[in-house]
Scaffold this active site. Structure first.
Site, PDB file in Angstrom:
ATOM      1  N   CYS A  21      59.485  50.145  92.817  1.00 55.64           N
ATOM      2  CA  CYS A  21      60.332  48.928  93.851  1.00 55.64           C
ATOM      3  C   CYS A  21      59.284  47.450  92.773  1.00 55.64           C
ATOM      4  O   CYS A  21      58.980  47.350  92.252  1.00 55.64           O
ATOM      5  CB  CYS A  21      59.241  48.588  95.157  1.00 55.64           C
ATOM      6  SG  CYS A  21      59.685  50.387  95.924  1.00 55.64           S
ATOM      7  N   ARG A  47      63.103  48.022  86.779  1.00 55.55           N
ATOM      8  CA  ARG A  47      62.172  48.883  87.202  1.00 55.55           C
ATOM      9  C   ARG A  47      63.124  49.535  88.122  1.00 55.55           C
ATOM     10  O   ARG A  47      62.225  51.074  88.408  1.00 55.55           O
ATOM     11  CB  ARG A  47      61.617  48.194  88.234  1.00 55.55           C
ATOM     12  CG  ARG A  47      59.967  47.048  87.617  1.00 55.55           C
ATOM     13  CD  ARG A  47      59.527  45.673  88.710  1.00 55.55           C
ATOM     14  NE  ARG A  47      58.228  46.719  88.988  1.00 55.55           N
ATOM     15  CZ  ARG A  47      57.145  47.453  89.282  1.00 55.55           C
ATOM     16  NH1 ARG A  47      57.776  46.256  87.650  1.00 55.55           N
ATOM     17  NH2 ARG A  47      56.877  47.657  89.674  1.00 55.55           N
ATOM     18  N   TRP A  92      62.709  51.715  95.218  1.00 52.76           N
ATOM     19  CA  TRP A  92      62.933  52.428  94.698  1.00 52.76           C
ATOM     20  C   TRP A  92      62.785  53.215  95.659  1.00 52.76           C
ATOM     21  O   TRP A  92      61.495  53.539  95.924  1.00 52.76           O
ATOM     22  CB  TRP A  92      62.029  52.770  93.569  1.00 52.76           C
ATOM     23  CG  TRP A  92      62.243  53.620  92.415  1.00 52.76           C
ATOM     24  CD1 TRP A  92      63.068  53.852  91.749  1.00 52.76           C
ATOM     25  CD2 TRP A  92      61.140  54.730  92.586  1.00 52.76           C
ATOM     26  NE1 TRP A  92      63.068  55.847  91.350  1.00 52.76           N
ATOM     27  CE2 TRP A  92      62.278  56.329  91.774  1.00 52.76           C
ATOM     28  CE3 TRP A  92      60.050  55.256  92.469  1.00 52.76           C
ATOM     29  CZ2 TRP A  92      61.570  57.150  90.931  1.00 52.76           C
ATOM     30  CZ3 TRP A  92      59.299  56.541  92.419  1.00 52.76           C
ATOM     31  CH2 TRP A  92      60.227  57.344  91.980  1.00 52.76           C
ATOM     32  N   ASN A 129      55.030  47.689  97.582  1.00 54.07           N
ATOM     33  CA  ASN A 129      55.692  49.104  96.670  1.00 54.07           C
ATOM     34  C   ASN A 129      54.307  49.873  96.317  1.00 54.07           C
ATOM     35  O   ASN A 129      52.891  48.865  96.384  1.00 54.07           O
ATOM     36  CB  ASN A 129      55.893  47.567  95.136  1.00 54.07           C
ATOM     37  CG  ASN A 129      55.518  49.067  94.125  1.00 54.07           C
ATOM     38  OD1 ASN A 129      56.393  49.805  94.066  1.00 54.07           O
ATOM     39  ND2 ASN A 129      55.259  48.460  92.623  1.00 54.07           N
ATOM     40  N   GLY A 130      54.385  50.939  96.345  1.00 54.55           N
ATOM     41  CA  GLY A 130      53.336  52.125  96.257  1.00 54.55           C
ATOM     42  C   GLY A 130      53.605  52.953  97.887  1.00 54.55           C
ATOM     43  O   GLY A 130      55.181  52.820  97.741  1.00 54.55           O
ATOM     44  N   GLU A 139      60.705  64.897  72.759  1.00 56.72           N
ATOM     45  CA  GLU A 139      60.897  63.751  73.235  1.00 56.72           C
ATOM     46  C   GLU A 139      62.561  63.474  73.337  1.00 56.72           C
ATOM     47  O   GLU A 139      63.316  62.667  74.218  1.00 56.72           O
ATOM     48  CB  GLU A 139      61.107  62.426  72.040  1.00 56.72           C
ATOM     49  CG  GLU A 139      61.122  60.929  72.419  1.00 56.72           C
ATOM     50  CD  GLU A 139      61.181  60.111  73.571  1.00 56.72           C
ATOM     51  OE1 GLU A 139      60.189  60.470  74.516  1.00 56.72           O
ATOM     52  OE2 GLU A 139      62.436  59.152  73.412  1.00 56.72           O
ATOM     53  N   LYS A 191      65.356  62.582  76.773  1.00 57.11           N
ATOM     54  CA  LYS A 191      66.321  61.661  76.405  1.00 57.11           C
ATOM     55  C   LYS A 191      67.539  61.534  76.542  1.00 57.11           C
ATOM     56  O   LYS A 191      68.158  61.044  77.434  1.00 57.11           O
ATOM     57  CB  LYS A 191      66.112  60.725  74.631  1.00 57.11           C
ATOM     58  CG  LYS A 191      65.290  59.964  74.413  1.00 57.11           C
ATOM     59  CD  LYS A 191      65.688  57.899  74.738  1.00 57.11           C
ATOM     60  CE  LYS A 191      64.333  57.868  75.247  1.00 57.11           C
ATOM     61  NZ  LYS A 191      63.279  58.205  76.062  1.00 57.11           N
ATOM     62  N   GLU A 228      67.520  62.242  80.504  1.00 60.76           N
ATOM     63  CA  GLU A 228      67.077  61.475  81.392  1.00 60.76           C
ATOM     64  C   GLU A 228      68.241  60.268  81.795  1.00 60.76           C
ATOM     65  O   GLU A 228      68.246  59.442  82.087  1.00 60.76           O
ATOM     66  CB  GLU A 228      65.789  60.441  81.698  1.00 60.76           C
ATOM     67  CG  GLU A 228      65.585  59.526  79.874  1.00 60.76           C
ATOM     68  CD  GLU A 228      63.859  59.008  79.556  1.00 60.76           C
ATOM     69  OE1 GLU A 228      63.860  58.290  80.710  1.00 60.76           O
ATOM     70  OE2 GLU A 228      63.563  58.679  78.455  1.00 60.76           O
ATOM     71  N   HIS A 286      59.570  84.207  71.058  1.00 59.35           N
ATOM     72  CA  HIS A 286      58.066  84.459  72.546  1.00 59.35           C
ATOM     73  C   HIS A 286      58.504  84.589  73.923  1.00 59.35           C
ATOM     74  O   HIS A 286      57.721  84.228  75.119  1.00 59.35           O
ATOM     75  CB  HIS A 286      56.407  83.874  72.222  1.00 59.35           C
ATOM     76  CG  HIS A 286      56.244  84.189  70.790  1.00 59.35           C
ATOM     77  ND1 HIS A 286      55.349  85.135  70.441  1.00 59.35           N
ATOM     78  CD2 HIS A 286      56.070  83.156  69.635  1.00 59.35           C
ATOM     79  CE1 HIS A 286      54.736  85.197  69.554  1.00 59.35           C
ATOM     80  NE2 HIS A 286      55.160  83.743  69.058  1.00 59.35           N
ATOM     81  N   LYS A 298      61.991  52.277  85.581  1.00 58.22           N
ATOM     82  CA  LYS A 298      61.207  51.774  83.993  1.00 58.22           C
ATOM     83  C   LYS A 298      59.355  51.525  84.205  1.00 58.22           C
ATOM     84  O   LYS A 298      58.486  52.614  83.073  1.00 58.22           O
ATOM     85  CB  LYS A 298      61.648  50.291  83.974  1.00 58.22           C
ATOM     86  CG  LYS A 298      60.754  50.144  82.732  1.00 58.22           C
ATOM     87  CD  LYS A 298      61.341  50.180  81.538  1.00 58.22           C
ATOM     88  CE  LYS A 298      61.458  50.619  80.106  1.00 58.22           C
ATOM     89  NZ  LYS A 298      61.793  51.016  78.947  1.00 58.22           N
TER      90      LYS A 298
HETATM   91  C1  AGP Z   1      60.447  56.985  78.760  1.00 59.55           C
HETATM   92  O1  AGP Z   1      62.148  56.776  78.505  1.00 59.55           O
HETATM   93  C2  AGP Z   1      60.405  57.498  80.618  1.00 59.55           C
HETATM   94  N1  AGP Z   1      61.562  56.245  80.496  1.00 59.55           N
HETATM   95  C3  AGP Z   1      59.253  57.365  81.086  1.00 59.55           C
HETATM   96  O2  AGP Z   1      58.271  59.448  80.515  1.00 59.55           O
HETATM   97  C4  AGP Z   1      58.281  56.972  80.227  1.00 59.55           C
HETATM   98  O3  AGP Z   1      58.121  56.785  78.728  1.00 59.55           O
HETATM   99  C5  AGP Z   1      56.936  57.483  81.712  1.00 59.55           C
HETATM  100  O4  AGP Z   1      57.380  56.663  82.432  1.00 59.55           O
HETATM  101  C6  AGP Z   1      55.912  56.462  81.452  1.00 59.55           C
HETATM  102  O5  AGP Z   1      55.743  55.079  81.122  1.00 59.55           O
HETATM  103  P1  AGP Z   1      54.856  53.915  80.360  1.00 59.55           P
HETATM  104  O6  AGP Z   1      55.228  54.150  78.954  1.00 59.55           O
HETATM  105  O7  AGP Z   1      55.180  52.276  80.380  1.00 59.55           O
HETATM  106  O8  AGP Z   1      53.375  54.465  80.846  1.00 59.55           O
END
Ligand code: AGP
Length: 607
Positions: A2, A27, A74, A98-99, A479, A483, A486, A502, A602
């Site tokens: 949020c 965000r 959010w 927010n929270g 990673e 990518k 997501e 395994h 974000k």
């Molecule tokens: C990364 O592509 C993601 N959006 C997510 O995994 C992000 O890296 C994670 O939420 C950590 O965020 P931060 O680096 O702002 O702590």
């Protein structure tokens, strides 16, 4: 997550609140709303979807009033809907939050018993109803907020307006970020200072548990013990122009191609002006006594930490544990003493609550804390003993790209700082020179875009994808899988290539493409064996490698993506580009919202 905005001004505030909310879109959100006070009358408009929908409504019913609050939601409790959108109002208050209020169910029951019925699925509504209950019992707005805060458990950043107190915006923060902006004849509240860049660069950071109010020309802050408190005013060099995509289709595309430049800037920030020696922040621990380093992070930042583990253990000979932040503080970790054990926190946003709470856990145990962050005025950067910036610049795309590679660059410099007395001068110089060559190598992949697009056509048809790698290519595979999933919403998993036999090899079939990170290194023969095992079972392999390794893989690969032959130490930086482009091109083919993928935020400021 949020986004919250509050503005008190001499002129109507609705338009500026919406503009500020637009700076918080990164965000992630699924609905929005705004409330203003005009001549003692509370008006509120909300809309699902993007801010454009709220703006359409505001065109029909313009909101007057020189005091107002706004919110991008959010969803945590209750689906994205106009009814669940903030602000949540009664006839006496409007609240944005927010929270997560963890005890909202008990509060809701108490309120309902007292005749304050709740009509939404949200936790936030109970805050509006609690304030109203206390106002109905003749408490002042200040007393009502003070009393309400005592009964809230969980995390909150709040902004509140009320016709019972016409010239103030009340605020409170516990566990979620909040900043106060100080203007000429106006004052502000926001979740992130970037939302205020067009109005002021003078900001105050309320601390954990702080609450208070702003007026048009003043402000008052109370600490968690309800005593008046003061905090310094910081001047930020925020870019006043909100980031623009330029000629790119998405912020993510722009940020992928900014990497060559920002990596150079990050490295230069950690070198002397002559660029031949490291010039690092002072290590806050005795490098000679440090025999244990724990790195704590989430998501992409966690994968950067996993790569750093290989580097620090190999070159600095220091044992490294890497922990997912949301697990770390709940597993009662056996920590060492402050003399020989330090903790490093990696976070692009610097506001990830899992990482922030893990930091607070470690600080309470008395260990030295370092952070590597991109947003340098963030909570994590302020609360660690030492902060190392990544210098990536604002990253708007929700999927981390340039922030990730700049985290790697900062971690590489951190590693060399620790390794300086552990390896010989030639090896040290070779490693440093290889970092300086990265930007040059990133420009030497002329066919990359086409190769990624060709491979993306295969991935876009898949429902499951495997990513494999050995050594630092294993966390790179993690990673890469993140990518892809997501931003294209395709299920992807990563495994250490040697782990396939395994169990995971049971997954191999002609419908599950395998992205193999296979540059030439000391493990390439073993990686090739693993890939041949997969190919023999019908696996469709997309090989990422250099000319030498691809020559050995071409007979079993359906697609190849060529990277230059570079020292193993910098292979993660070079593989980052095809990894990100593969996901980006696949997402384009899937037609997803690349910059703001569904359900993502974000900065994850809820646990
Ligand atoms: C990364 O592509 C993601 N959006 C997510 O995994 C992000 O890296 C994670 O939420 C950590 O965020 P931060 O680096 O702002 O702590």
């Amino acid at each position: 997550m949020c986004g919250i905005v509050g503005i008190i001004d001499q002129k109507p505030v609705a338009k500026n609140i919406v503009s500020a909310l637009k700076c918080l879109e990164y965000r992630g959100y699924d609905s929005a709303g705004i409330a203003t006070l005009d001549k003692g009358h509370l008006e509120c408009i909300r809309a699902t979807g993007k801010l454009i929908n709220l703006e359409k409504k505001l065109k029909k019913y313009s909101l007057p009033g020189t005091i107002g609050i706004g919110h991008t939601r959010w969803a945590t409790h209750g689906e994205p809907s106009e009814q669940n959108a903030h602000p949540h109002t009664t006839e006496k208050v409007a609240v944005v939050h927010n929270g997560i209020i963890e005890n909202f169910k008990e509060l809701r029951e108490m309120l309902n018993k007292k005749g304050y019925t709740t009509t939404t699925q949200t936790d936030t509504e109970v805050i509006a109803k609690l304030l109203t209950l206390y106002l109905d019992n003749n408490l002042s707005m200040k007393e009502a907020l003070e009393t309400t805060l005592k009964s809230l458990q969980g995390a909150f950043a709040l902004a509140i307006i009320s016709p019972m107190d016409l010239d103030k915006i009340y605020f409170a923060r516990k566990g979620s970020p909040l900043v106060i902006g100080i203007g000429e004849n106006s004052n502000y509240i926001a979740s992130d200072a970037i939302a205020l860049a067009s109005y002021t660069h003078q900001v105050i950071y309320p601390e954990e548990g702080d609450w208070g109010y702003i007026t048009q020309k003043n402000y008052q802050i109370f600490n968690k013990d309800n005593k008046v408190t003061k905090h310094p005013i910081h001047t930020l060099n925020l870019s006043t122009q909100t980031a623009s995509k330029g000629a790119y289709r998405h912020f993510m595309e722009k940020e992928i191609f900014e990497q060559s430049t920002v990596l150079n800037e990050t490295l230069s920030s950690y070198l002397t002006p002559e660029k031949n020696e490291l010039s690092l922040p002072k290590f806050i621990f005795d490098k000679n006594k440090l025999n244990r380093l724990t790195i704590i992070a989430c998501g992409t930042s966690y994968y950067a930490a996993c790569i750093a583990k290989y580097w620090i253990e190999k070159y600095a000979k220091i044992p490294v544990e890497v922990d997912i932040a949301s697990e770390f503080r709940y597993r009662q970790p056996a920590l060492g003493s402050a003399e020989n054990h330090a903790c490093l926190f990696i976070s692009q946003s610097g506001e990830t609550i899992d990482t922030l709470e893990a930091l607070r856990y470690v600080k309470a145990k008395g260990l030295p804390t370092i952070s590597i962050v991109n947003v340098t005025h963030s909570s994590i950067s302020r609360e660690t003993d030492s902060m190392w910036p990544t210098f990536a610049g604002p990253e708007i795309g929700v999927a981390s790209t340039k922030a990730f590679s700049c985290q790697l660059m900062t971690l590489a410099c951190f590693t060399l700082g620790l390794a300086k007395t552990k390896i010989n001068q030639k090896e040290f110089s070779d490693l440093l020179e290889s970092l300086k060559s990265i930007s040059m190598w990133l420009e030497k992949m002329p066919n990359l875009r086409q190769e990624c697009l060709t491979a993306a056509r295969t991935l876009a048809k898949a429902t499951d994808v495997l990513y494999l790698g050995r050594g630092t290519n294993f966390p790179m595979a993690l990673e890469g899988a993140l990518k892809l999933k997501e931003i294209s919403y395709i299920h992807a998993e990563a495994y250490a290539a040697g782990e396939m036999k395994h169990g995971p090899i049971a997954l191999i079939d002609a419908l599950t493409p395998i992205v193999a990170l296979a540059p030439n290194d000391n493990l390439i023969e073993k990686t090739i064996s693993n890939l041949q095992e997969a190919s023999a079972r019908g696996g469709k392999i997309i090989s990422l490698g250099d000319a030498e390794s691809l020559k050995k893989l071409e007979t079993i690969s359906i697609h190849t993506i060529e990277i230059p032959t570079v020292p193993t130490f910098i292979q993660p930086f070079i593989l980052t580009l095809p990894m990100q482009l593969l996901a980006y091109e696949t997402a384009l083919l899937k037609g997803t919202d690349v910059d703001q993928p569904r359900n993502l935020a974000k900065s994850v400021t809820v646990e």
